[in-house]
Write a protein that holds these residues in place. Sequence first.
Motif, PDB file in Angstrom:
ATOM      1  N   SER A  57       0.821  -1.221   0.000  1.00 57.60           N
ATOM      2  CA  SER A  57       0.000   0.000   0.000  1.00 57.60           C
ATOM      3  C   SER A  57       0.851   1.266   0.000  1.00 57.60           C
ATOM      4  CB  SER A  57      -0.955   0.018   1.192  1.00 57.60           C
ATOM      5  OG  SER A  57      -1.824  -1.083   1.135  1.00 57.60           O
ATOM      6  N   VAL A  58       1.920   1.237  -0.789  1.00 54.40           N
ATOM      7  CA  VAL A  58       2.792   2.398  -0.914  1.00 54.40           C
ATOM      8  C   VAL A  58       2.505   3.045  -2.268  1.00 54.40           C
ATOM      9  CG1 VAL A  58       5.197   3.180  -1.081  1.00 54.40           C
ATOM     10  CG2 VAL A  58       4.580   1.354   0.521  1.00 54.40           C
ATOM     11  N   LYS A  59       2.165   4.310  -2.244  1.00 52.66           N
ATOM     12  CA  LYS A  59       1.910   5.065  -3.473  1.00 52.66           C
ATOM     13  C   LYS A  59       3.235   5.409  -4.145  1.00 52.66           C
ATOM     14  CE  LYS A  59      -2.580   5.690  -2.902  1.00 52.66           C
ATOM     15  NZ  LYS A  59      -3.520   5.010  -3.719  1.00 52.66           N
ATOM     16  N   GLN A  60       3.186   5.632  -5.453  1.00 52.58           N
ATOM     17  CA  GLN A  60       4.387   6.008  -6.187  1.00 52.58           C
ATOM     18  C   GLN A  60       4.982   7.300  -5.633  1.00 52.58           C
ATOM     19  OE1 GLN A  60       2.917   6.068 -10.242  1.00 52.58           O
ATOM     20  NE2 GLN A  60       3.732   4.018 -10.643  1.00 52.58           N
ATOM     21  N   ASP A  61       4.122   8.266  -5.301  1.00 48.45           N
ATOM     22  CA  ASP A  61       4.599   9.537  -4.743  1.00 48.45           C
ATOM     23  C   ASP A  61       5.384   9.311  -3.451  1.00 48.45           C
ATOM     24  OD1 ASP A  61       3.522  11.198  -6.694  1.00 48.45           O
ATOM     25  OD2 ASP A  61       1.589  11.331  -5.676  1.00 48.45           O
ATOM     26  N   ALA A  62       4.857   8.451  -2.584  1.00 43.97           N
ATOM     27  CA  ALA A  62       5.512   8.192  -1.301  1.00 43.97           C
ATOM     28  C   ALA A  62       6.868   7.525  -1.514  1.00 43.97           C
ATOM     29  CB  ALA A  62       4.618   7.326  -0.421  1.00 43.97           C
ATOM     30  N   LEU A  63       6.933   6.600  -2.443  1.00 46.98           N
ATOM     31  CA  LEU A  63       8.202   5.938  -2.747  1.00 46.98           C
ATOM     32  C   LEU A  63       9.197   6.950  -3.293  1.00 46.98           C
ATOM     33  CD1 LEU A  63       9.867   3.362  -2.857  1.00 46.98           C
ATOM     34  CD2 LEU A  63       8.835   2.866  -5.083  1.00 46.98           C
ATOM     35  N   ALA A  64       8.732   7.853  -4.151  1.00 49.42           N
ATOM     36  CA  ALA A  64       9.600   8.884  -4.714  1.00 49.42           C
ATOM     37  C   ALA A  64      10.171   9.770  -3.608  1.00 49.42           C
ATOM     38  CB  ALA A  64       8.828   9.722  -5.735  1.00 49.42           C
ATOM     39  N   VAL A  65       9.340  10.142  -2.652  1.00 51.55           N
ATOM     40  CA  VAL A  65       9.802  10.979  -1.538  1.00 51.55           C
ATOM     41  C   VAL A  65      10.896  10.254  -0.760  1.00 51.55           C
ATOM     42  CG1 VAL A  65       9.121  11.947   0.701  1.00 51.55           C
ATOM     43  CG2 VAL A  65       7.681  12.318  -1.307  1.00 51.55           C
ATOM     44  N   GLU A  66      10.700   8.968  -0.523  1.00 50.32           N
ATOM     45  CA  GLU A  66      11.685   8.191   0.227  1.00 50.32           C
ATOM     46  C   GLU A  66      13.006   8.057  -0.534  1.00 50.32           C
ATOM     47  OE1 GLU A  66      11.543   6.848   3.348  1.00 50.32           O
ATOM     48  OE2 GLU A  66       9.645   7.896   3.590  1.00 50.32           O
ATOM     49  N   LEU A  67      12.937   8.025  -1.865  1.00 57.30           N
ATOM     50  CA  LEU A  67      14.154   7.865  -2.669  1.00 57.30           C
ATOM     51  C   LEU A  67      14.959   9.155  -2.770  1.00 57.30           C
ATOM     52  CD1 LEU A  67      12.921   5.500  -5.502  1.00 57.30           C
ATOM     53  CD2 LEU A  67      14.720   5.031  -3.844  1.00 57.30           C
ATOM     54  N   GLY A  68      14.315  10.294  -2.573  1.00 59.79           N
ATOM     55  CA  GLY A  68      15.069  11.552  -2.574  1.00 59.79           C
ATOM     56  C   GLY A  68      14.550  12.577  -3.552  1.00 59.79           C
ATOM     57  N   GLU A  69      15.222  13.724  -3.552  1.00 62.41           N
ATOM     58  CA  GLU A  69      14.780  14.877  -4.330  1.00 62.41           C
ATOM     59  C   GLU A  69      14.758  14.632  -5.832  1.00 62.41           C
ATOM     60  OE1 GLU A  69      17.027  18.324  -3.358  1.00 62.41           O
ATOM     61  OE2 GLU A  69      16.581  18.187  -1.228  1.00 62.41           O
ATOM     62  N   ASP A  70      15.629  13.760  -6.324  1.00 60.55           N
ATOM     63  CA  ASP A  70      15.701  13.505  -7.771  1.00 60.55           C
ATOM     64  C   ASP A  70      14.539  12.663  -8.281  1.00 60.55           C
ATOM     65  OD1 ASP A  70      18.072  14.874  -7.780  1.00 60.55           O
ATOM     66  OD2 ASP A  70      19.332  13.088  -7.711  1.00 60.55           O
ATOM     67  N   TRP A  71      13.694  12.188  -7.379  1.00 60.00           N
ATOM     68  CA  TRP A  71      12.626  11.276  -7.758  1.00 60.00           C
ATOM     69  C   TRP A  71      11.264  11.955  -7.683  1.00 60.00           C
ATOM     70  CZ3 TRP A  71      13.285   6.421  -9.662  1.00 60.00           C
ATOM     71  CH2 TRP A  71      14.593   5.931  -9.639  1.00 60.00           C
ATOM     72  N   ASN A  72      10.357  11.492  -8.559  1.00 60.28           N
ATOM     73  CA  ASN A  72       8.959  11.931  -8.532  1.00 60.28           C
ATOM     74  C   ASN A  72       8.092  10.769  -8.993  1.00 60.28           C
ATOM     75  OD1 ASN A  72       8.994  11.890 -11.410  1.00 60.28           O
ATOM     76  ND2 ASN A  72       9.739  13.984 -11.451  1.00 60.28           N
ATOM     77  N   GLN A  73       6.779  10.963  -8.974  1.00 58.66           N
ATOM     78  CA  GLN A  73       5.840   9.899  -9.324  1.00 58.66           C
ATOM     79  C   GLN A  73       6.080   9.387 -10.739  1.00 58.66           C
ATOM     80  OE1 GLN A  73       2.867  10.352 -11.586  1.00 58.66           O
ATOM     81  NE2 GLN A  73       2.663   8.150 -11.402  1.00 58.66           N
ATOM     82  N   GLN A  74       6.346  10.287 -11.668  1.00 56.62           N
ATOM     83  CA  GLN A  74       6.558   9.872 -13.065  1.00 56.62           C
ATOM     84  C   GLN A  74       7.800   8.996 -13.200  1.00 56.62           C
ATOM     85  OE1 GLN A  74       6.033  13.120 -12.150  1.00 56.62           O
ATOM     86  NE2 GLN A  74       3.995  13.470 -12.975  1.00 56.62           N
TER      87      GLN A  74
END
Length: 138
Positions: A24-41
């Motif tokens: 139940s992890v959204k793409q946005d949440a995963l992107a936030v955890e990976l860092g500034e270079d990441w986003n949902q896309q």
Amino acid sequence: MAHTTSNPKIHEGRNLKRFREMMSVKQDALAVELGEDWNQQKISQLEQKEKIDNDILEQVAAILKIPAEAIRNFDEEQAITVICSTFNDNSQIGTLINNYNNPIDAVLKLHEEKMALYERMLKEKDEMMERLERFVVK
């Protein structure tokens, strides 16, 4: 650092998506955890890749709290074969249950731990907001 997978049927991006959704992890949440270079896309593009860079796969696995090997080696066809054979021969159900630690229980436990962490983080955020409001009011 790229790597090769011995089974060409395994699609690491699709496996990542399945595990992420099970947690139940959204793409946005995963992107936030990976860092500034990441986003949902960028997460969406990652999930479309057949092979994922080893370093990124390790980071994502750590965030989801699952072994990277689970993402690398999950073969949907083999899973379907096991499920089908289980339902075709009920005598195997007990054997399968006894031979494997229930992965659903492990996933549920991880999910509960993550929800507890999330609730603690929200509480800490609220407390921090209260402290900041008191500071601003003074």
